[in-house]
Design a protein around this motif. Structure first.
Motif, PDB file in Angstrom:
ATOM      1  N   LEU A 111     -22.703  85.900 -13.894  1.00 59.26           N
ATOM      2  CA  LEU A 111     -24.080  86.036 -13.198  1.00 59.26           C
ATOM      3  C   LEU A 111     -25.235  85.403 -13.740  1.00 59.26           C
ATOM      4  CD1 LEU A 111     -23.898  90.156 -13.310  1.00 59.26           C
ATOM      5  CD2 LEU A 111     -23.943  88.364 -11.332  1.00 59.26           C
ATOM      6  N   ILE A 112     -25.461  85.173 -15.325  1.00 58.99           N
ATOM      7  CA  ILE A 112     -26.257  84.241 -15.887  1.00 58.99           C
ATOM      8  C   ILE A 112     -26.153  82.943 -15.493  1.00 58.99           C
ATOM      9  CG2 ILE A 112     -27.108  83.304 -18.148  1.00 58.99           C
ATOM     10  CD1 ILE A 112     -25.826  86.021 -19.221  1.00 58.99           C
ATOM     11  N   LEU A 113     -25.199  82.363 -15.334  1.00 63.44           N
ATOM     12  CA  LEU A 113     -24.873  81.110 -14.687  1.00 63.44           C
ATOM     13  C   LEU A 113     -25.493  80.872 -13.242  1.00 63.44           C
ATOM     14  CD1 LEU A 113     -21.439  79.867 -15.971  1.00 63.44           C
ATOM     15  CD2 LEU A 113     -23.616  78.939 -16.888  1.00 63.44           C
ATOM     16  N   GLY A 114     -25.151  81.814 -12.523  1.00 62.96           N
ATOM     17  CA  GLY A 114     -25.418  81.866 -10.964  1.00 62.96           C
ATOM     18  C   GLY A 114     -27.086  82.015 -11.098  1.00 62.96           C
ATOM     19  N   PHE A 115     -27.493  82.604 -11.676  1.00 61.85           N
ATOM     20  CA  PHE A 115     -29.254  82.971 -11.667  1.00 61.85           C
ATOM     21  C   PHE A 115     -29.721  81.568 -11.952  1.00 61.85           C
ATOM     22  CE2 PHE A 115     -28.873  87.581 -11.576  1.00 61.85           C
ATOM     23  CZ  PHE A 115     -29.431  87.762 -10.620  1.00 61.85           C
ATOM     24  N   LEU A 116     -29.038  80.840 -13.155  1.00 55.38           N
ATOM     25  CA  LEU A 116     -29.770  79.588 -13.269  1.00 55.38           C
ATOM     26  C   LEU A 116     -29.772  78.558 -12.420  1.00 55.38           C
ATOM     27  CD1 LEU A 116     -28.286  79.373 -17.091  1.00 55.38           C
ATOM     28  CD2 LEU A 116     -30.688  79.638 -16.562  1.00 55.38           C
ATOM     29  N   LEU A 117     -28.290  78.573 -11.734  1.00 56.66           N
ATOM     30  CA  LEU A 117     -28.147  77.675 -10.436  1.00 56.66           C
ATOM     31  C   LEU A 117     -28.997  77.864  -9.480  1.00 56.66           C
ATOM     32  CD1 LEU A 117     -24.225  77.412 -10.604  1.00 56.66           C
ATOM     33  CD2 LEU A 117     -25.629  75.744 -11.327  1.00 56.66           C
ATOM     34  N   ALA A 118     -29.361  79.237  -9.119  1.00 61.31           N
ATOM     35  CA  ALA A 118     -30.221  79.596  -8.111  1.00 61.31           C
ATOM     36  C   ALA A 118     -31.686  79.132  -8.252  1.00 61.31           C
ATOM     37  CB  ALA A 118     -30.258  81.021  -7.676  1.00 61.31           C
ATOM     38  N   SER A 119     -32.123  79.346  -9.504  1.00 56.79           N
ATOM     39  CA  SER A 119     -33.383  78.781  -9.963  1.00 56.79           C
ATOM     40  C   SER A 119     -33.687  77.403  -9.826  1.00 56.79           C
ATOM     41  CB  SER A 119     -33.561  79.161 -11.519  1.00 56.79           C
ATOM     42  OG  SER A 119     -33.606  80.555 -11.729  1.00 56.79           O
ATOM     43  N   LEU A 120     -32.343  76.664 -10.137  1.00 56.91           N
ATOM     44  CA  LEU A 120     -32.378  75.105  -9.839  1.00 56.91           C
ATOM     45  C   LEU A 120     -32.650  75.008  -8.348  1.00 56.91           C
ATOM     46  CD1 LEU A 120     -32.084  72.181 -10.633  1.00 56.91           C
ATOM     47  CD2 LEU A 120     -29.815  72.610 -10.243  1.00 56.91           C
TER      48      LEU A 120
END
Length: 256
Positions: free
Chosen positions: A46-55
């Motif tokens: 989840l944390i990785l996904g939110f970082l990727l979505a932010s990018l």
């Protein structure tokens, strides 16, 4: 909060999970405890996904096309994990390409990447890139949930199937795993987040159902397939399960 409090123990274990599964410098935030870290793998996703979505949305604001955003995003996806899971998918492909079952584990342990490993890596990255570009408008919720379900697929495989090697990166996951508590944490968090996303209008009901059912089914199918081929799992197949579940689930979401 004392050093031995339940909260501090959970925090130290979550910190260790972030340290083990990502290349981000979370170890600076405290002293990690690597006991039972697999249970937190979906939260790491989840944390990785939110970082990727932010990018993705940052690049979108700068005017980058969906294909450029997807290519850069998938590149960062590999970088944030240090290629840990992708390397496992490649090694698993090389091992399963061997016709002699007795040699498969030895081939998987070989650090040299073969033709089948390279082809599988290319297919996974291509699937993720195309699906990312197609799903671009809804990535704020879909990327975290896809990465979360991918890592829960690994947790499910740890829980359900035997580990085939006495040592290795994945051995301690199996040795310290405490199911069903460790295996149920992921679905509870992921389904709760999905319900929140639907409630606030971040996901359509159809997409939420597709994500949830697709995640549950793919997590079970990918782990079962590798178990059927090898008679169990290794650290490499844990990584392969993550990668294939992510790639196939993200691809599934292109129809919603």
């Amino acid at each position: 909060m004392t050093p031995s409090s339940p909260f501090s123990q959970v925090y130290a274990s979550l910190l260790a999970s972030l340290t083990f599964y990502t290349t981000l410098p979370f170890h600076h935030l405290g002293t990690p405890n690597f006991h039972r870290i697999a249970r937190f793998a979906p939260i790491v996703g989840l944390i990785l996904g939110f970082l990727l979505a932010s990018l993705n949305y940052s690049l979108q604001a700068l005017g980058f096309s969906p294909w450029v955003r997807a290519t850069l995003g998938v590149t960062l996806w590999v970088g944030l994990t240090g290629g840990l899971h992708l390397d496992g998918a490649m090694d698993s492909a090389d091992g399963l390409a061997v016709t002699d079952p007795d040699r498969r584990l030895a081939v998987m342990a070989d650090s040299v990447t073969g033709a089948f490993g390279a082809m599988v890596a290319a297919l996974i990255l291509l699937l993720k890139t195309i699906a990312w570009a197609e799903c671009s408008p809804n990535l704020l919720w879909t990327l975290p949930l896809v990465a979360g379900w991918g890592r829960w697929a690994q947790v499910l495989s740890i829980d359900r199937y035997p580990y085939l090697k006495a040592e290795g990166k994945g051995a301690f996951h199996k040795q310290e795993f405490q199911g069903p508590a460790d295996s149920l944490l992921g679905p509870i968090v992921l389904l709760s987040l999905t319900a929140i996303a639907v409630a606030i209008g971040g996901l359509s009901l159809n997409a939420a159902i597709g994500l949830s059912l697709g995640g549950l089914i793919l997590a079970g199918v990918t782990g079962a397939w590798f178990n059927q081929r090898l008679g169990g799992h290794t650290g490499d197949t844990y990584g392969a399960v993550v990668e294939w579940t992510e790639a196939l689930l993200l691809s599934l979401l292109t129809v919603f």
